[in-house]
Design an enzyme around this catalytic site. Structure first.
Site, PDB file in Angstrom:
ATOM      1  CB  THR A  42      -0.920   0.010   1.246  1.00 41.79           C
ATOM      2  OG1 THR A  42      -1.739  -1.161   1.196  1.00 41.79           O
ATOM      3  CG2 THR A  42      -1.793   1.244   1.282  1.00 41.79           C
ATOM      4  N   GLY A 179      -9.541  12.007   8.981  1.00 40.92           N
ATOM      5  CA  GLY A 179      -8.229  11.493   9.366  1.00 40.92           C
ATOM      6  C   GLY A 179      -7.211  11.932   8.325  1.00 40.92           C
ATOM      7  CG  HIS A 436      18.390  32.870  12.427  1.00 43.99           C
ATOM      8  ND1 HIS A 436      17.055  32.929  12.749  1.00 43.99           N
ATOM      9  CD2 HIS A 436      18.696  34.064  11.842  1.00 43.99           C
ATOM     10  CE1 HIS A 436      16.569  34.114  12.400  1.00 43.99           C
ATOM     11  NE2 HIS A 436      17.548  34.820  11.845  1.00 43.99           N
TER      12      HIS A 436
HETATM   13  P1  NAI Z   1      -8.633   7.360  10.121  1.00 42.79           P
HETATM   14  O1  NAI Z   1      -9.110   6.284  11.018  1.00 42.79           O
HETATM   15  O2  NAI Z   1      -7.387   8.073  10.417  1.00 42.79           O
HETATM   16  O3  NAI Z   1      -9.770   8.488  10.003  1.00 42.79           O
HETATM   17  C1  NAI Z   1     -11.108   8.173   9.697  1.00 42.79           C
HETATM   18  C2  NAI Z   1     -12.014   9.253  10.231  1.00 42.79           C
HETATM   19  O4  NAI Z   1     -13.337   8.971   9.796  1.00 42.79           O
HETATM   20  C3  NAI Z   1     -12.040   9.327  11.752  1.00 42.79           C
HETATM   21  O5  NAI Z   1     -11.722  10.621  12.166  1.00 42.79           O
HETATM   22  C4  NAI Z   1     -13.487   8.936  12.085  1.00 42.79           C
HETATM   23  O6  NAI Z   1     -13.968   9.628  13.211  1.00 42.79           O
HETATM   24  C5  NAI Z   1     -14.236   9.326  10.810  1.00 42.79           C
HETATM   25  N1  NAI Z   1     -15.491   8.571  10.634  1.00 42.79           N
HETATM   26  C6  NAI Z   1     -15.681   7.249  10.781  1.00 42.79           C
HETATM   27  N2  NAI Z   1     -16.973   6.940  10.542  1.00 42.79           N
HETATM   28  C7  NAI Z   1     -17.608   8.090  10.217  1.00 42.79           C
HETATM   29  C8  NAI Z   1     -18.949   8.426   9.869  1.00 42.79           C
HETATM   30  N3  NAI Z   1     -19.888   7.481   9.799  1.00 42.79           N
HETATM   31  N4  NAI Z   1     -19.261   9.704   9.581  1.00 42.79           N
HETATM   32  C9  NAI Z   1     -18.289  10.658   9.658  1.00 42.79           C
HETATM   33  N5  NAI Z   1     -17.004  10.393   9.991  1.00 42.79           N
HETATM   34  C10 NAI Z   1     -16.662   9.125  10.263  1.00 42.79           C
HETATM   35  O7  NAI Z   1      -8.620   6.699   8.666  1.00 42.79           O
HETATM   36  P2  NAI Z   1      -8.105   7.192   7.239  1.00 42.79           P
HETATM   37  O8  NAI Z   1      -7.890   8.653   7.184  1.00 42.79           O
HETATM   38  O9  NAI Z   1      -9.063   6.576   6.276  1.00 42.79           O
HETATM   39  O10 NAI Z   1      -6.703   6.483   7.111  1.00 42.79           O
HETATM   40  C11 NAI Z   1      -6.566   5.062   7.217  1.00 42.79           C
HETATM   41  C12 NAI Z   1      -5.254   4.702   7.877  1.00 42.79           C
HETATM   42  O11 NAI Z   1      -4.174   5.031   7.028  1.00 42.79           O
HETATM   43  C13 NAI Z   1      -5.046   5.453   9.187  1.00 42.79           C
HETATM   44  O12 NAI Z   1      -4.485   4.596  10.140  1.00 42.79           O
HETATM   45  C14 NAI Z   1      -4.072   6.527   8.816  1.00 42.79           C
HETATM   46  O13 NAI Z   1      -3.266   6.946   9.891  1.00 42.79           O
HETATM   47  C15 NAI Z   1      -3.264   5.861   7.703  1.00 42.79           C
HETATM   48  N6  NAI Z   1      -2.756   6.901   6.818  1.00 42.79           N
HETATM   49  C16 NAI Z   1      -1.677   7.616   7.226  1.00 42.79           C
HETATM   50  C17 NAI Z   1      -1.217   8.646   6.464  1.00 42.79           C
HETATM   51  C18 NAI Z   1      -0.081   9.449   6.951  1.00 42.79           C
HETATM   52  O14 NAI Z   1       0.599   9.022   7.882  1.00 42.79           O
HETATM   53  N7  NAI Z   1       0.172  10.632   6.402  1.00 42.79           N
HETATM   54  C19 NAI Z   1      -1.832   9.000   5.172  1.00 42.79           C
HETATM   55  C20 NAI Z   1      -2.974   8.210   4.886  1.00 42.79           C
HETATM   56  C21 NAI Z   1      -3.392   7.191   5.676  1.00 42.79           C
END
Ligand code: NAI
Length: 459
Positions: A42, A179, A436
């Site tokens: 992924t 997220g 700096h």
């Molecule tokens: P996530 O779990 O971080 O965020 C999902 C969000 O959706 C949460 O804030 C949740 O409260 C919300 N949610 C869930 N059900 C809902 C509903 N019915 N209505 C409204 N809101 C709702 O998941 P995400 O962003 O999909 O990422 C998946 C994984 O991949 C995570 O563990 C993330 O940390 C990782 N990831 C990390 C990245 C990075 O480090 N930059 C980039 C992309 C993904």
């Protein structure tokens, strides 16, 4: 069958799996790495790397659009999506070839095909049995989740997998979930010229697991960028027509857009792979492990997004290395999950390491919080970015959390990680001289303030 017995058999060639394979091979073990698609998983093909390429293209677009404010006469004429995708694919391809070469140079046998755990010591791939004399590592990763009754059609209701291969900039979009994935795509699309982006989040803030002040700063920045959001909002349903989607919330509000991106988390890939039949305990689909990533079956380990730890590539790397060293008989330290740095690569970025004020309080710690505003940081003003560095420290004790918002603050989190992981005190860090003018000074200045001797900030 010749060549079918190895010290280690790894099922899945993503960040966790290939890290285990690379480290094990380095330690002299013979390794088979089973992968049905391309090694890299992924992170390399559908996550970290391609999304960050899109975000960088977005930054270039923003620079062109904002050039006049720096006295540079450039015009922004839009984004050529096929060319952006070609750039993104070129980056991925180069890294993929490099990784494949590295795996080959360590004499790891990549077995192409879908693997299945057929016993605690065997993995079957297209009728061929791979036997592990020391251990099997499960590393089959995760896929985007949806909500019950919400059907992903891949064109109007999409996941991040589809968003990465879109052939156009959507005119408007609703993003479900704030997220990392939701905030990063909101940022990219707005930079590319999407007129209306609305994020719907069930919890009260964007990036709700971050320090509350970081969430609020991101909300302020997104509002300024014209990104809308509905917080504390429950999704009720979506209707699709030829014209687009109508998303309804439980409050009764409806939002129309060209498409809906579902970013409500990722779920483990663990069914139909023989795990439970072999005796591996699962919990809501995740493989249950101990601190050495050992499953309930002796000799079977699991790493990466498949286990209920932070779903981050660098966590997968750490778990893969841990397992390889454990199997090789070294005495590795378990992964310290509090010490894992986290970055959301939106514009502005949100970066953090250690614990939030809320977590510290929940753990009964008496903490002090200090915020250094990037308004006092020269380089941030040159880059025209707003944000802050917030420190959470135990009273008269070490710094236990560093939380940052601003362009490129992800690059600062490595120093913050040293500070929290070495349990440094404000006085110690305040002694360090930062170059700096750099944004890294903001980390130093926050510690000067915490040590009671603020330089470019008010006490
Ligand atoms: P996530 O779990 O971080 O965020 C999902 C969000 O959706 C949460 O804030 C949740 O409260 C919300 N949610 C869930 N059900 C809902 C509903 N019915 N209505 C409204 N809101 C709702 O998941 P995400 O962003 O999909 O990422 C998946 C994984 O991949 C995570 O563990 C993330 O940390 C990782 N990831 C990390 C990245 C990075 O480090 N930059 C980039 C992309 C993904």
């Amino acid at each position: 069958m010749a060549g079918s017995t190895y010290d280690l058999v790894v099922l899945g060639g993503g960040s966790g799996g290939y890290a285990a394979a690379l480290r094990a091979a380095e330690l002299g073990l013979t390794v088979a790495l089973v992968e049905r698609d391309k090694v890299g998983g992924t992170c390399l093909h559908k996550g970290c790397i391609p999304t960050k390429a899109l975000l960088h293209a977005g930054e270039v677009a923003d620079s062109a659009r904002e050039s006049a404010s720096f006295g540079v006469n450039a015009t922004f004429e839009g984004v050529d999506v096929p060319k952006v995708n070609a750039y993104k694919d070129k980056v991925v391809d180069k890294l993929y070839k490099g990784l494949a070469g590295l795996i080959k140079s360590r004499k790891i046998e990549v077995v192409a095909g879908s693997g299945r755990l057929t016993s605690p010591t065997t993995v079957e791939v297209d009728g061929k049995t791979l036997t592990a004399t020391r251990a099997v590592v499960l590393a089959t990763g995760s896929v985007p989740k949806s909500l019950p009754g919400l059907e992903i059609d891949g064109t109007q209701v999409i996941t991040s997998d589809d968003a990465l291969t879109l052939d156009r900039v959507p005119k408007s979009a609703v993003i479900l979930g704030a997220g990392a994935i939701g905030c990063e795509f909101a940022s990219v699309w707005r930079s590319f010229g999407t007129e209306a982006v609305t994020i719907v989040e069930a919890l009260p803030h964007l990036v709700p697991l971050e320090e509350e002040s970081s969430s609020k700063l991101l909300e302020r920045a997104f509002r300024k960028r014209g990104i809308a959001f509905e917080l504390g909002a429950r999704f009720a349903g979506v209707k699709t027509t030829d014209a687009g989607v109508t998303v309804s919330l439980e409050s009764g509000k409806t939002i129309e857009a060209e498409l809906l991106l579902v970013a409500v988390g990722r779920g483990p890939v663990s069914s139909g792979l023989g795990y439970e039949e072999a005796g591996v305990t699962l919990d809501r689909g995740y493989v249950v492990v101990d601190e050495y990533c050992r499953t309930s079956v002796p000799g079977v380990y699991a790493v990466g997004d498949l286990i209920p730890t932070l779903q981050l590539a660098h966590v997968g790397f750490a778990e893969g290395i841990l397992v390889a060293e454990h199997v090789a008989g070294l005495n590795p330290k378990p992964v310290d999950y509090d010490g894992v740095p986290r970055v959301t690569y939106s514009e502005p970025e949100v970066a953090s390491v250690g614990i939030t004020t809320a977590t510290a309080k929940a753990r009964g710690l008496d903490v002090a919080t200090v915020t250094y505003d990037l308004a006092g940081n020269g380089k941030s003003q040159i880059l025209q970015t707003a944000g802050a560095v917030t420190l959470v420290a135990v009273k008269d004790g070490p710094v236990v959390g560093v939380h940052m918002v601003g362009s490129r603050v992800g690059e600062l989190v490595a120093e913050a990680q040293l500070i929290t992981n070495w349990e440094a005190y404000a006085d110690d860090v305040a002694q360090l001289i930062h170059p700096h003018p750099t944004m890294s000074e903001a980390v130093g200045e926050a510690h000067l303030a915490l040590a009671g001797k603020p330089l470019h900030s008010h006490s």
